[in-house]
Design a protein around this motif. Structure first.
Motif, PDB file in Angstrom:
ATOM      1  N   PRO A  39      -6.616 -25.528   1.732  1.00 36.98           N
ATOM      2  CA  PRO A  39      -6.657 -24.272   0.976  1.00 36.98           C
ATOM      3  C   PRO A  39      -5.698 -23.251   1.573  1.00 36.98           C
ATOM      4  CG  PRO A  39      -8.551 -24.406   2.444  1.00 36.98           C
ATOM      5  CD  PRO A  39      -7.832 -25.721   2.553  1.00 36.98           C
ATOM      6  N   LEU A  40      -4.563 -23.076   0.956  1.00 37.74           N
ATOM      7  CA  LEU A  40      -3.567 -22.120   1.448  1.00 37.74           C
ATOM      8  C   LEU A  40      -3.702 -20.760   0.770  1.00 37.74           C
ATOM      9  CD1 LEU A  40      -0.482 -24.527   1.587  1.00 37.74           C
ATOM     10  CD2 LEU A  40      -2.230 -24.077   3.327  1.00 37.74           C
ATOM     11  N   THR A  41      -4.479 -20.730  -0.293  1.00 36.10           N
ATOM     12  CA  THR A  41      -4.849 -19.486  -0.959  1.00 36.10           C
ATOM     13  C   THR A  41      -6.358 -19.554  -1.216  1.00 36.10           C
ATOM     14  OG1 THR A  41      -4.356 -20.441  -3.142  1.00 36.10           O
ATOM     15  CG2 THR A  41      -2.607 -19.173  -2.071  1.00 36.10           C
ATOM     16  N   GLY A  42      -6.958 -18.405  -1.557  1.00 29.92           N
ATOM     17  CA  GLY A  42      -8.386 -18.391  -1.818  1.00 29.92           C
ATOM     18  C   GLY A  42      -9.187 -17.973  -0.597  1.00 29.92           C
ATOM     19  N   PRO A  43     -10.516 -18.071  -0.656  1.00 33.27           N
ATOM     20  CA  PRO A  43     -11.393 -17.552   0.402  1.00 33.27           C
ATOM     21  C   PRO A  43     -11.183 -18.190   1.771  1.00 33.27           C
ATOM     22  CG  PRO A  43     -12.643 -18.000  -1.597  1.00 33.27           C
ATOM     23  CD  PRO A  43     -11.285 -18.578  -1.812  1.00 33.27           C
ATOM     24  N   CYS A  44     -10.728 -19.442   1.800  1.00 31.94           N
ATOM     25  CA  CYS A  44     -10.561 -20.147   3.078  1.00 31.94           C
ATOM     26  C   CYS A  44      -9.096 -20.302   3.470  1.00 31.94           C
ATOM     27  CB  CYS A  44     -11.230 -21.518   3.007  1.00 31.94           C
ATOM     28  SG  CYS A  44     -13.014 -21.465   2.784  1.00 31.94           S
ATOM     29  N   ALA A  45      -8.243 -19.434   2.932  1.00 37.97           N
ATOM     30  CA  ALA A  45      -6.798 -19.581   3.140  1.00 37.97           C
ATOM     31  C   ALA A  45      -6.394 -19.517   4.600  1.00 37.97           C
ATOM     32  CB  ALA A  45      -6.049 -18.514   2.344  1.00 37.97           C
ATOM     33  N   GLN A  49      -4.432 -22.470   6.433  1.00 33.81           N
ATOM     34  CA  GLN A  49      -3.092 -22.270   6.996  1.00 33.81           C
ATOM     35  C   GLN A  49      -3.044 -22.691   8.462  1.00 33.81           C
ATOM     36  OE1 GLN A  49      -2.577 -18.125   6.077  1.00 33.81           O
ATOM     37  NE2 GLN A  49      -2.471 -18.518   3.878  1.00 33.81           N
ATOM     38  N   ARG A  50      -4.126 -22.430   9.192  1.00 37.04           N
ATOM     39  CA  ARG A  50      -4.154 -22.852  10.591  1.00 37.04           C
ATOM     40  C   ARG A  50      -4.245 -24.370  10.711  1.00 37.04           C
ATOM     41  NH1 ARG A  50      -7.728 -18.379  11.678  1.00 37.04           N
ATOM     42  NH2 ARG A  50      -9.427 -19.809  12.153  1.00 37.04           N
ATOM     43  N   ILE A  85       8.462 -37.993  10.896  1.00 41.72           N
ATOM     44  CA  ILE A  85       7.454 -37.563   9.940  1.00 41.72           C
ATOM     45  C   ILE A  85       7.927 -36.302   9.228  1.00 41.72           C
ATOM     46  CG2 ILE A  85       5.123 -36.615   9.705  1.00 41.72           C
ATOM     47  CD1 ILE A  85       4.340 -38.456  12.066  1.00 41.72           C
ATOM     48  N   VAL A  86       7.887 -36.321   7.920  1.00 44.85           N
ATOM     49  CA  VAL A  86       8.194 -35.149   7.093  1.00 44.85           C
ATOM     50  C   VAL A  86       6.913 -34.761   6.358  1.00 44.85           C
ATOM     51  CG1 VAL A  86       9.497 -34.266   5.124  1.00 44.85           C
ATOM     52  CG2 VAL A  86      10.618 -35.751   6.796  1.00 44.85           C
ATOM     53  N   LEU A  87       6.499 -33.528   6.507  1.00 44.28           N
ATOM     54  CA  LEU A  87       5.267 -33.068   5.881  1.00 44.28           C
ATOM     55  C   LEU A  87       5.554 -32.454   4.510  1.00 44.28           C
ATOM     56  CD1 LEU A  87       3.521 -31.346   8.933  1.00 44.28           C
ATOM     57  CD2 LEU A  87       3.212 -33.686   8.094  1.00 44.28           C
ATOM     58  N   VAL A  88       4.719 -32.802   3.551  1.00 40.94           N
ATOM     59  CA  VAL A  88       4.795 -32.235   2.203  1.00 40.94           C
ATOM     60  C   VAL A  88       3.493 -31.470   1.976  1.00 40.94           C
ATOM     61  CG1 VAL A  88       5.092 -32.685  -0.243  1.00 40.94           C
ATOM     62  CG2 VAL A  88       6.183 -34.195   1.446  1.00 40.94           C
ATOM     63  N   LYS A  89       3.577 -30.158   1.819  1.00 41.37           N
ATOM     64  CA  LYS A  89       2.380 -29.315   1.765  1.00 41.37           C
ATOM     65  C   LYS A  89       1.910 -29.079   0.329  1.00 41.37           C
ATOM     66  CE  LYS A  89       4.347 -26.906   5.701  1.00 41.37           C
ATOM     67  NZ  LYS A  89       4.937 -25.633   6.179  1.00 41.37           N
ATOM     68  N   ALA A  90       0.590 -29.057   0.181  1.00 38.36           N
ATOM     69  CA  ALA A  90      -0.008 -28.743  -1.109  1.00 38.36           C
ATOM     70  C   ALA A  90      -1.233 -27.863  -0.884  1.00 38.36           C
ATOM     71  CB  ALA A  90      -0.382 -30.014  -1.861  1.00 38.36           C
ATOM     72  N   ASP A  91      -1.581 -27.096  -1.903  1.00 43.29           N
ATOM     73  CA  ASP A  91      -2.647 -26.097  -1.819  1.00 43.29           C
ATOM     74  C   ASP A  91      -3.818 -26.492  -2.712  1.00 43.29           C
ATOM     75  OD1 ASP A  91      -4.199 -23.797  -1.679  1.00 43.29           O
ATOM     76  OD2 ASP A  91      -2.762 -22.519  -2.740  1.00 43.29           O
ATOM     77  N   THR A  92      -5.005 -26.659  -2.127  1.00 42.20           N
ATOM     78  CA  THR A  92      -6.193 -26.956  -2.929  1.00 42.20           C
ATOM     79  C   THR A  92      -6.774 -25.714  -3.576  1.00 42.20           C
ATOM     80  OG1 THR A  92      -7.823 -26.591  -1.167  1.00 42.20           O
ATOM     81  CG2 THR A  92      -6.817 -28.787  -1.291  1.00 42.20           C
ATOM     82  N   GLN A  93      -6.432 -24.539  -3.056  1.00 44.96           N
ATOM     83  CA  GLN A  93      -7.033 -23.264  -3.457  1.00 44.96           C
ATOM     84  C   GLN A  93      -8.551 -23.252  -3.190  1.00 44.96           C
ATOM     85  OE1 GLN A  93      -5.862 -22.134  -7.517  1.00 44.96           O
ATOM     86  NE2 GLN A  93      -4.068 -23.460  -7.342  1.00 44.96           N
ATOM     87  N   GLY A  94      -9.021 -24.253  -2.453  1.00 46.48           N
ATOM     88  CA  GLY A  94     -10.462 -24.365  -2.211  1.00 46.48           C
ATOM     89  C   GLY A  94     -11.223 -24.868  -3.425  1.00 46.48           C
ATOM     90  N   LYS A  95     -10.522 -25.461  -4.401  1.00 44.97           N
ATOM     91  CA  LYS A  95     -11.131 -25.898  -5.658  1.00 44.97           C
ATOM     92  C   LYS A  95     -11.065 -27.422  -5.780  1.00 44.97           C
ATOM     93  CE  LYS A  95      -9.673 -21.613  -7.942  1.00 44.97           C
ATOM     94  NZ  LYS A  95      -8.841 -21.028  -9.023  1.00 44.97           N
ATOM     95  N   PRO A  96     -12.199 -28.087  -6.003  1.00 44.34           N
ATOM     96  CA  PRO A  96     -12.210 -29.553  -6.086  1.00 44.34           C
ATOM     97  C   PRO A  96     -11.275 -30.125  -7.144  1.00 44.34           C
ATOM     98  CG  PRO A  96     -14.441 -28.716  -5.841  1.00 44.34           C
ATOM     99  CD  PRO A  96     -13.560 -27.517  -6.058  1.00 44.34           C
TER     100      PRO A  96
END
Length: 421
Positions: A39-45, A49-50, A85-96
């Motif tokens: 979750p990179l955004t939302g209540p647990c962002a 991020q950490r 290793i190359v990281l590809v980031k995605a955001d769950t927004q804290g939503k299933p």
């Protein structure tokens, strides 16, 4: 030799040189894409991020020579003969639902080899189901719902202790202090977010408490990200349990503590699953108000300094990204990448079946884990996962249980709000 022949020889040599150089460049540029799903955004962002920063730190150590670090793979450059290793980031927004669709995108469109995620158990559940259906590896650092490893998945691997494990530990601890400190804990209450994580934690806690003979007098669920917990805390206060088990993440934990202060009520003991309590930023925000609360902890700077000597140097790299030390959740995500990389390096292949089998059948050295080892059992659960119960005293997480880690007796009952300095 004719001009035509000389020209042909020159061209042949040039082509050979280009092929050699091209092969060398290809070897130097070998990469494996790993998805991070948090979750990179939302209540647990902030927590998400950490977690990403922790995975980035692990990738930095694995991709480059760090002989000064006493962790696996640090002395070499890359894995499998130089693969980076190359990281590809995605955001769950804290939503299933978002976690599920982003997992599908990472595997199908981004072509990632594996995913590390998702912090929230409610997001990890559908995202890892995508991985299982596609026969892809999913590494879970800190999601704690016991249900995740009850599915008997073949490609799912979880590093952290489960809520079931912590529930048993919490209850055993209350039994222990009833004997050793005459704590007088007879009744218990539960406050938890109405999610996969919260409901399962509460269910496991209630089962453990009931089996131990404690009376359950309060069962309070709330919507995560709430702006007000007054009615929920009022319900707890009215029931007045001796101890409260909390399953509150991030800002919800802060709100819970402050709501109790506002109502001038505290149980004799309050103990929390997972982050919130574990988060050093939240502890700092609460200041003295956070003192004497307890929770399960797999890492704190104090624990690391005493039992995990290799962490400090790695943590320096991490704090450059975050300005705060690891917490119990973020460090598990770093471990997830280290273990996956070790498995790929040992298997000497990217064949998913072989790497998954290597993960399942090997006991791994893990200096960033409290137990020092990682070994996966049924359903992909780390059977070496270790957690201690700590109590906050002046922003320090003081271990109080089990006995082999305890450095002090917990303050029970908690000092009432109106008697705190």
């Amino acid at each position: 030799m004719s001009m035509r022949k000389r020209t042909s020889v020159v061209l042949a040599v040039a082509c050979l040189a280009l092929c050699v150089l091209g092969s060398a460049a290809f070897a130097a540029d070998k990469v494996i894409k790993i998805g991070t799903l948090f979750p990179l955004t939302g209540p647990c962002a902030v927590a998400g991020q950490r977690c990403v920063a922790a995975v980035e730190t692990a990738a930095e150590v694995i991709n480059n020579k760090h002989p000064e670090l006493k962790v696996p793979l640090a002395a070499q450059e890359g894995i499998n003969g130089g693969t980076k290793i190359v990281l590809v980031k995605a955001d769950t927004q804290g939503k299933p639902d978002v976690a599920k669709s982003e997992a599908e995108r990472l595997y199908n469109q981004e072509g990632v080899y594996a995913i590390i995620g998702c912090y929230n158990s409610s997001s990890t559940k559908p995202a890892s189901a995508v991985a299982e259906r596609m026969k892809k590896i999913f590494m879970c650092g800190c999601s704690s719902s016991a249900a995740l490893t009850d599915r008997n998945f073949k490609y799912f691997f979880r590093l952290a202790p489960t809520d079931k494990t912590e529930s048993a530990e919490f209850t055993e601890y209350f039994q222990e202090i009833n004997k050793s400190q005459k704590a007088g804990i007879k009744t218990v209450g539960f406050i938890y977010e109405n999610t996969e994580f919260g409901k399962h934690a509460a269910d496991e806690g209630k089962a453990a408490a009931k089996a131990a003979g404690f009376q359950i007098v309060a069962d309070v669920a709330f919507t995560p990200g709430a702006t007000n917990l007054n009615s929920e805390v009022q319900t707890l206060k009215a029931a007045n349990p001796d101890a409260v088990y909390g399953a509150c993440l991030g800002g919800d934990y802060t709100l819970w503590v402050r709501s109790m202060k506002q109502m001038n009520w505290l149980p004799k003991a309050a103990i929390n699953y997972c982050t919130g309590y574990q988060d050093p930023i939240i502890a700092k925000q609460l200041g003295p108000d956070g003192d004497l609360f307890m929770g399960g902890t797999g890492y704190s700077p104090e624990i690391g300094a005493k039992y995990m000597k290799a962490v400090a140097a790695v943590e320096k790299l991490y704090t450059k990204k975050t300005t705060v030390p690891f917490d119990s959740d973020s460090i598990q995500e770093a471990v997830a990448l280290f273990i996956l990389a070790q498995a790929i390096d040992k298997a000497k292949t990217l064949d998913v079946e072989k790497v998954a089998e290597t993960l399942r059948t090997t006991t791994w050295d893990s200096p960033l884990s409290l137990g020092g080892k990682v070994a996966f059992g049924a359903g992909g659960q780390n059977m070496k996962a270790t957690s201690v119960i700590t109590q906050l005293h002046g922003l320090k997480y003081v271990p109080v249980f089990p006995k082999e880690y305890a450095e002090a007796k917990a303050t029970v009952p908690m000092t009432p709000w109106d008697k705190r300095k």
